[in-house]
Design a protein around this motif. Sequence first.
Motif, PDB file in Angstrom:
ATOM      1  N   CYS A 179     -13.206  54.967  86.277  1.00 23.71           N
ATOM      2  CA  CYS A 179     -11.776  54.629  86.376  1.00 23.71           C
ATOM      3  C   CYS A 179     -10.987  55.246  85.217  1.00 23.71           C
ATOM      4  CB  CYS A 179     -11.624  53.108  86.370  1.00 23.71           C
ATOM      5  SG  CYS A 179      -9.917  52.571  86.255  1.00 23.71           S
ATOM      6  N   PRO A 180     -10.025  56.117  85.515  1.00 22.86           N
ATOM      7  CA  PRO A 180      -9.261  56.759  84.436  1.00 22.86           C
ATOM      8  C   PRO A 180      -8.495  55.763  83.567  1.00 22.86           C
ATOM      9  CG  PRO A 180      -8.508  57.516  86.612  1.00 22.86           C
ATOM     10  CD  PRO A 180      -9.643  56.583  86.847  1.00 22.86           C
ATOM     11  N   SER A 187      -9.582  48.176  77.226  1.00 25.71           N
ATOM     12  CA  SER A 187      -9.296  46.738  77.331  1.00 25.71           C
ATOM     13  C   SER A 187      -8.960  46.330  78.773  1.00 25.71           C
ATOM     14  CB  SER A 187      -8.172  46.327  76.379  1.00 25.71           C
ATOM     15  OG  SER A 187      -7.044  47.119  76.623  1.00 25.71           O
ATOM     16  N   TYR A 188      -8.736  47.296  79.680  1.00 30.36           N
ATOM     17  CA  TYR A 188      -8.540  46.978  81.106  1.00 30.36           C
ATOM     18  C   TYR A 188      -9.827  46.317  81.623  1.00 30.36           C
ATOM     19  CZ  TYR A 188      -8.266  48.085  86.151  1.00 30.36           C
ATOM     20  OH  TYR A 188      -8.280  48.032  87.518  1.00 30.36           O
ATOM     21  N   PHE A 189      -9.672  45.209  82.359  1.00 30.81           N
ATOM     22  CA  PHE A 189     -10.854  44.502  82.869  1.00 30.81           C
ATOM     23  C   PHE A 189     -11.767  45.433  83.663  1.00 30.81           C
ATOM     24  CE2 PHE A 189      -8.339  40.687  82.105  1.00 30.81           C
ATOM     25  CZ  PHE A 189      -9.307  39.790  81.696  1.00 30.81           C
ATOM     26  N   GLY A 190     -11.152  46.333  84.426  1.00 36.38           N
ATOM     27  CA  GLY A 190     -11.955  47.289  85.193  1.00 36.38           C
ATOM     28  C   GLY A 190     -12.292  46.749  86.573  1.00 36.38           C
ATOM     29  N   TRP A 223      -2.845  44.586  87.481  1.00 35.74           N
ATOM     30  CA  TRP A 223      -1.660  45.452  87.593  1.00 35.74           C
ATOM     31  C   TRP A 223      -1.861  46.793  86.904  1.00 35.74           C
ATOM     32  CZ3 TRP A 223       0.507  43.381  91.441  1.00 35.74           C
ATOM     33  CH2 TRP A 223       0.527  42.001  91.580  1.00 35.74           C
ATOM     34  N   ARG A 224      -2.913  46.937  86.120  1.00 34.53           N
ATOM     35  CA  ARG A 224      -3.193  48.230  85.482  1.00 34.53           C
ATOM     36  C   ARG A 224      -3.759  49.236  86.483  1.00 34.53           C
ATOM     37  NH1 ARG A 224      -4.234  48.033  80.120  1.00 34.53           N
ATOM     38  NH2 ARG A 224      -4.118  50.285  80.269  1.00 34.53           N
ATOM     39  N   CYS A 225      -4.292  48.752  87.597  1.00 38.50           N
ATOM     40  CA  CYS A 225      -4.900  49.653  88.589  1.00 38.50           C
ATOM     41  C   CYS A 225      -3.840  50.572  89.183  1.00 38.50           C
ATOM     42  CB  CYS A 225      -5.564  48.823  89.688  1.00 38.50           C
ATOM     43  SG  CYS A 225      -6.094  49.824  91.089  1.00 38.50           S
ATOM     44  N   ARG A 226      -4.141  51.856  89.231  1.00 35.08           N
ATOM     45  CA  ARG A 226      -3.203  52.854  89.762  1.00 35.08           C
ATOM     46  C   ARG A 226      -3.619  53.357  91.140  1.00 35.08           C
ATOM     47  NH1 ARG A 226      -0.386  50.731  87.150  1.00 35.08           N
ATOM     48  NH2 ARG A 226       0.536  51.201  85.130  1.00 35.08           N
ATOM     49  N   ARG A 237     -22.945  50.794  96.510  1.00 32.83           N
ATOM     50  CA  ARG A 237     -23.138  49.761  97.518  1.00 32.83           C
ATOM     51  C   ARG A 237     -22.107  49.866  98.635  1.00 32.83           C
ATOM     52  NH1 ARG A 237     -27.391  47.232  98.171  1.00 32.83           N
ATOM     53  NH2 ARG A 237     -26.431  45.208  98.468  1.00 32.83           N
ATOM     54  N   GLY A 238     -21.244  50.870  98.549  1.00 36.94           N
ATOM     55  CA  GLY A 238     -20.249  51.050  99.611  1.00 36.94           C
ATOM     56  C   GLY A 238     -19.188  49.959  99.652  1.00 36.94           C
ATOM     57  N   ILE A 239     -18.995  49.266  98.544  1.00 38.28           N
ATOM     58  CA  ILE A 239     -17.973  48.199  98.504  1.00 38.28           C
ATOM     59  C   ILE A 239     -16.591  48.854  98.499  1.00 38.28           C
ATOM     60  CG2 ILE A 239     -17.027  46.307  97.098  1.00 38.28           C
ATOM     61  CD1 ILE A 239     -19.916  45.922  96.004  1.00 38.28           C
ATOM     62  N   GLU A 240     -15.673  48.277  99.262  1.00 37.09           N
ATOM     63  CA  GLU A 240     -14.298  48.793  99.268  1.00 37.09           C
ATOM     64  C   GLU A 240     -13.571  48.223  98.051  1.00 37.09           C
ATOM     65  OE1 GLU A 240     -12.513  49.625 103.332  1.00 37.09           O
ATOM     66  OE2 GLU A 240     -13.766  47.885 103.711  1.00 37.09           O
ATOM     67  N   VAL A 241     -13.872  48.827  96.905  1.00 35.16           N
ATOM     68  CA  VAL A 241     -13.435  48.273  95.618  1.00 35.16           C
ATOM     69  C   VAL A 241     -11.913  48.219  95.518  1.00 35.16           C
ATOM     70  CG1 VAL A 241     -13.591  48.535  93.118  1.00 35.16           C
ATOM     71  CG2 VAL A 241     -15.546  49.164  94.544  1.00 35.16           C
ATOM     72  N   THR A 242     -11.250  49.335  95.841  1.00 35.52           N
ATOM     73  CA  THR A 242      -9.793  49.371  95.692  1.00 35.52           C
ATOM     74  C   THR A 242      -9.133  48.379  96.647  1.00 35.52           C
ATOM     75  OG1 THR A 242     -10.099  51.718  95.225  1.00 35.52           O
ATOM     76  CG2 THR A 242      -7.841  50.959  95.458  1.00 35.52           C
TER      77      THR A 242
END
Length: 256
Positions: A179-180, A187-190, A223-226, A237-242
């Motif tokens: 994750c960029p 510090s982003y949870f990720g 909210w940090r996710c872009r 695992r093919g999880i639809e993370v986004t």
Amino acid sequence: MSAPAIEAPTLPPIPESAVMVTLKIARFNPEDDLGAHWDSFQVPTLPTDRLLNLLMYVKNYLDGTFTFRRSCAHGVCGSDAMRINGVNRLACKVLMRDLLPKDSSKSLTITVEPIRGLPVEKDLVVDMEPFFDAFRAVKPYLITTGNEPTRERIQSQADRHRFDDTTKCILCACCTTSCPVFWNDGSYFGPAAIVNAHRFIFDSRDEGAAERMEILNDAEGVWRCRTTFNCTDACPRGIEVTKAIQEVKRALLFSR
Ligand code: SF4
Ligand code: SF4
Ligand code: FES
């Protein structure tokens, strides 16, 4: 008394159908003066090998100081996440037949590096503590109040389905370390922490959703996710993370 000499291991016979490939591996040993550098090794391979077999060959026969994590060798424990040819993968799930060129006369070089955004301890081993700190911070366990039920907590199939995808996480860190936003600001949870929060936020038996959503509403939270989808592409695992992150964002918006 001087230490007994260690005999070099005898190389196993190379099968006739094997081809030689070059493994270019990022090395770092905090106890020597070489700093971060690359080492290359010639390794025999068959199309049925996984990349993990080649790394084990280097470790067992060419350089015993080479360090990396692995355990199950079957895509279950999540310990062998690494950057393979620039993308995060589990070494035990990368089949050599998918990397070998169709034309066997062509040479192949495979680069292997540690996952990014976490401090490198030695070779491919990174310090996973910041990753697990974020995981622990979202309270990834069932939270309930009141008296314990006298029998199991009942859940419908439809309710179970709401978080089925995020139960598959094996905490390999492929997503978070691709994750960029995480690279730029650790510090982003990720994504992995958010996936594991999602697993409980949408569990009908859980009563800690508000608490978790408050944590993820933080400046370092969802909210940090872009929405760049690197995490979804990286998940073994093919999880639809986004999508899971979007669902948590939406739950936050509608809970206000
Ligand atoms: S979708 Fe969000 S969490 Fe996933 S890699 Fe992109 S910015 Fe990071
Ligand atoms: S969501 Fe996927 S990539 Fe991320 S830690 Fe879990 S299994 Fe690994
Ligand atoms: S060694 Fe366990 S997932 Fe690869």
